[in-house]
Design a protein around this motif. Sequence first.
Motif, PDB file in Angstrom:
ATOM      1  N   VAL A   1     -33.957 -19.870  46.733  1.00 46.59           N
ATOM      2  CA  VAL A   1     -33.257 -21.150  46.957  1.00 46.59           C
ATOM      3  C   VAL A   1     -32.327 -21.456  45.777  1.00 46.59           C
ATOM      4  CG1 VAL A   1     -33.601 -23.650  47.142  1.00 46.59           C
ATOM      5  CG2 VAL A   1     -34.991 -22.092  48.513  1.00 46.59           C
ATOM      6  N   VAL A   2     -32.819 -21.199  44.557  1.00 48.25           N
ATOM      7  CA  VAL A   2     -31.976 -21.449  43.373  1.00 48.25           C
ATOM      8  C   VAL A   2     -30.704 -20.598  43.450  1.00 48.25           C
ATOM      9  CG1 VAL A   2     -31.838 -21.056  40.871  1.00 48.25           C
ATOM     10  CG2 VAL A   2     -33.833 -22.204  41.839  1.00 48.25           C
ATOM     11  N   ALA A   3     -30.857 -19.329  43.832  1.00 49.42           N
ATOM     12  CA  ALA A   3     -29.688 -18.448  43.928  1.00 49.42           C
ATOM     13  C   ALA A   3     -28.711 -18.950  44.997  1.00 49.42           C
ATOM     14  CB  ALA A   3     -30.127 -17.016  44.239  1.00 49.42           C
ATOM     15  N   VAL A   4     -29.258 -19.381  46.135  1.00 51.18           N
ATOM     16  CA  VAL A   4     -28.398 -19.882  47.216  1.00 51.18           C
ATOM     17  C   VAL A   4     -27.695 -21.172  46.787  1.00 51.18           C
ATOM     18  CG1 VAL A   4     -28.389 -20.823  49.559  1.00 51.18           C
ATOM     19  CG2 VAL A   4     -29.716 -18.769  49.060  1.00 51.18           C
ATOM     20  N   VAL A   5     -28.439 -22.046  46.106  1.00 50.80           N
ATOM     21  CA  VAL A   5     -27.858 -23.332  45.696  1.00 50.80           C
ATOM     22  C   VAL A   5     -26.729 -23.104  44.683  1.00 50.80           C
ATOM     23  CG1 VAL A   5     -28.343 -25.442  44.375  1.00 50.80           C
ATOM     24  CG2 VAL A   5     -29.860 -24.761  46.229  1.00 50.80           C
TER      25      VAL A   5
ATOM     26  N   THR B   1     -20.763 -10.459  45.043  1.00 52.15           N
ATOM     27  CA  THR B   1     -22.027 -10.114  44.387  1.00 52.15           C
ATOM     28  C   THR B   1     -23.108 -11.192  44.581  1.00 52.15           C
ATOM     29  OG1 THR B   1     -20.722  -8.886  42.787  1.00 52.15           O
ATOM     30  CG2 THR B   1     -23.019  -9.256  42.224  1.00 52.15           C
ATOM     31  N   PRO B   2     -22.776 -12.487  44.513  1.00 50.52           N
ATOM     32  CA  PRO B   2     -23.834 -13.485  44.780  1.00 50.52           C
ATOM     33  C   PRO B   2     -24.416 -13.354  46.191  1.00 50.52           C
ATOM     34  CG  PRO B   2     -21.914 -14.534  43.802  1.00 50.52           C
ATOM     35  CD  PRO B   2     -21.504 -13.131  44.115  1.00 50.52           C
ATOM     36  N   VAL B   3     -23.562 -12.992  47.145  1.00 52.17           N
ATOM     37  CA  VAL B   3     -24.062 -12.806  48.515  1.00 52.17           C
ATOM     38  C   VAL B   3     -25.039 -11.633  48.542  1.00 52.17           C
ATOM     39  CG1 VAL B   3     -23.400 -12.362  50.909  1.00 52.17           C
ATOM     40  CG2 VAL B   3     -21.883 -13.697  49.436  1.00 52.17           C
ATOM     41  N   MET B   4     -24.648 -10.541  47.864  1.00 47.25           N
ATOM     42  CA  MET B   4     -25.527  -9.373  47.804  1.00 47.25           C
ATOM     43  C   MET B   4     -26.844  -9.729  47.107  1.00 47.25           C
ATOM     44  SD  MET B   4     -24.175  -6.827  49.300  1.00 47.25           S
ATOM     45  CE  MET B   4     -22.652  -6.040  49.816  1.00 47.25           C
ATOM     46  N   LEU B   5     -26.739 -10.554  46.065  1.00 43.70           N
ATOM     47  CA  LEU B   5     -27.950 -10.962  45.342  1.00 43.70           C
ATOM     48  C   LEU B   5     -28.862 -11.771  46.266  1.00 43.70           C
ATOM     49  CD1 LEU B   5     -29.510 -11.168  42.641  1.00 43.70           C
ATOM     50  CD2 LEU B   5     -28.240 -13.259  42.191  1.00 43.70           C
TER      51      LEU B   5
END
Lengths: 629, 137
Positions: free
Chosen positions: A321-325, A297-301
């Motif tokens: 960037v925050v989501a990726v970090v 799910t984080p990848v999809m996000l």
Amino acid sequence: MAQHEMSTPGGAPHGTLTRERARRTPVGPGRLLTWLPLPVGAALWAWSLPRIRFHNLGDFGLLDRFPVAFYASLAVLTVGFIASLRRAGTAPWWPLTYSLGMLFALKAPTALLYDTVRYAWASKHDAVIARLLTEGTVHPHHTLNGGMSAYDQWPGFFSLNAALIKAFGVQGAAVYTNWAPVIYGALTLPILVVIYRTFTDDWRLVWTAVWIFQLANWVGQDYLSPQGFAYVLFLAVFAVVLRHFVRPGSAGSLRDRDLLDPAAAPAPPATTWQQRAVGVVLLAPLIAAINSAHQLTPVMLCVTLFALCLTRRYRNIGLFVVAVVIMGIWDLTMGRPLFVDTMKTLSGQLGDLLSNAKPGIGGNPTGEGAELVGVVNIVMVVALGALAVVAVVLRRRLARSALPLLLAAVAPAPLLAVNNYGGEMVFRVYLFGLPGSAFFAAAALVPSVAYAGKARRIAQRVMVVALPAGILVLLAGFLPSYYGKESMQYAPPQEVAFVERAYDRAPTGSLVMAATGSFPGAYYHYNHYDHWFFTEQDAAANRQLLKDPGDYLAEGIPAGCPAYIILTPTQRDAVQGEGYLPPGGYTKLVAALKASPHFKIIEEGSHGLLLQHLPIPTAPEALPDDVEP
Amino acid sequence: MNRTKAQLRAVLALSGWVALAATLLPAGAFLRWATILLFVTFGPGLALLHPQSGVRPPARLETLALAAPVSWSLATLTATALFLVQGFSTTVFLISLAAFCTVAALLPGLPLPAAMRQAGDEPSGAAGAGTGAGGEP
């Protein structure tokens, strides 16, 4: 709402006083059709509920076990929902009630009727929660057989459930597991309304999109699972971004009514960077919770946020960037072992689009029911996709203003080129694209009637004919897709008891074998045993297995390791439904194992077969000739 | 702050402590699990997002829609942290959320900017604002 009232089908709001009075009369035809289907549908559903014959499921799952009244109740609720759309702008509680009613009618029967946990994977998650409660912590860097250590690396969802179980004072998650689809569905509904309301003022379109989302969400990820949980959080993040992350000066013509589709909503107000920073602070716990719960799910996000960055409106690089970090931090700390493993195997799957898009890991499903489900799944995807494409082509202004939804619908697709996610990727890509595709499919079925002349007449006809037809087709497709393989999902209590008894007989450290892991209780006390689900392999290896199952399995058992084979009716249905073995293969396998000198029968009954491995003693070495015996 | 708002805040501020008190009920009792489930699912989120004065109706829908995901997120992070440090207990878990709820309910509430303004408004003085033309892409 006012804009919508203007565009209600069948007439303007400024009707004559008489017509207005007639509409307000509770027994007027319009009113009657709005509220009467609800009690009628509820009565039919309640009558049919105890008559659903789920104890003895056949090839078609629940499809031929639902009484006619059950199907009638769904049709009646559909009629009521369509009728309620007439006043969706002024009386939104009617489509809301019908949407909740349909959710309950579709998903609650199994929760109310089943006396065991529905779906083997939900039972697996129960086992993970049970272990967490027993051990009081997780061991993310310990290796567990069968990929089970991944659950310790992404423990967020299991921790929440363990906390709830302790707080409720109940024995385990089984008491509420079967209600997960209803709870997830009910919590998803208002989030979807917020998302769709961002792009349209037409409440008919909003509710139709919600309705279509429910019917098109047949992929069955809404059981008690990390992905079902994380999906609700994903939608919440998506909704907040759409509502509160519009960059200043970027909307421009998207607020000009003359340039918008009549049903489109103007872009939400822009926000300053300080306000968006507050938004990031609000979203950070949501994003962190998603990362703590699930790998994909984080990848999809991230891919969805990246797709939104392609528009000027939502070019929020900081949030991306925050989501990726956050994802990177989790993957490189808690999730490091699986993350590293995945990276190693990625090169083999990268670019192999056809293989990655293949559903499941077995061969072709066998049996009339499973074949029907396979065909209906394809029809559902094609129907939804075709409707969405029609709307994008014919309602280009709406597509332009709702471009973020369109981008979000297609954003997950490139992941098909990256990984097959155990044969699940195609379903997950579909699921994460569904909010957008449901919106555009609804836009094809609910044209704006704020036109004049011929265009208005065409729009009204589409609404009268295509909307009921489209919704009924999706409903007809949902049922086989969701309940067509139910014999794999339901196991009677005797079978569950058999499995637990079998595990209890095996000493700690034993190798427990089964045809597949898709049976309730498969992971009972899973950290005490090694597992081998021996048909979950490629077709060539299974052909080899079927030549002599006894020898094949005996050769795979480590020397000196106590080993058992558990075979149950649910496994038989799963092996057939997933296409692991050819037709008749399972029966042949069972007969061969029963006759094999390598195994002896410990328990046999209609709910299962337990075999124990008999290590055949090696022949004593021949003594040298000069030694007296 | 009008009386209804004050009452709502008071209910939210106390909700966690009521949930904690519910653990004194017999294990598995309906009143116990229903109270705790409602609090864990909606309490922290509603306390954080409770509607501001002067918001448009969609803000109430947004608060309702986001309350559960926000609450679950905070509960998940709390439970996960406690299990990771081998310090989980129902009391610590519920006290953490109850204390958060009390503090959040007494604060002004997180502003949802799009709900506070009328569509079409541009924030004054925003960096990069003012070009206003063109739209996508």
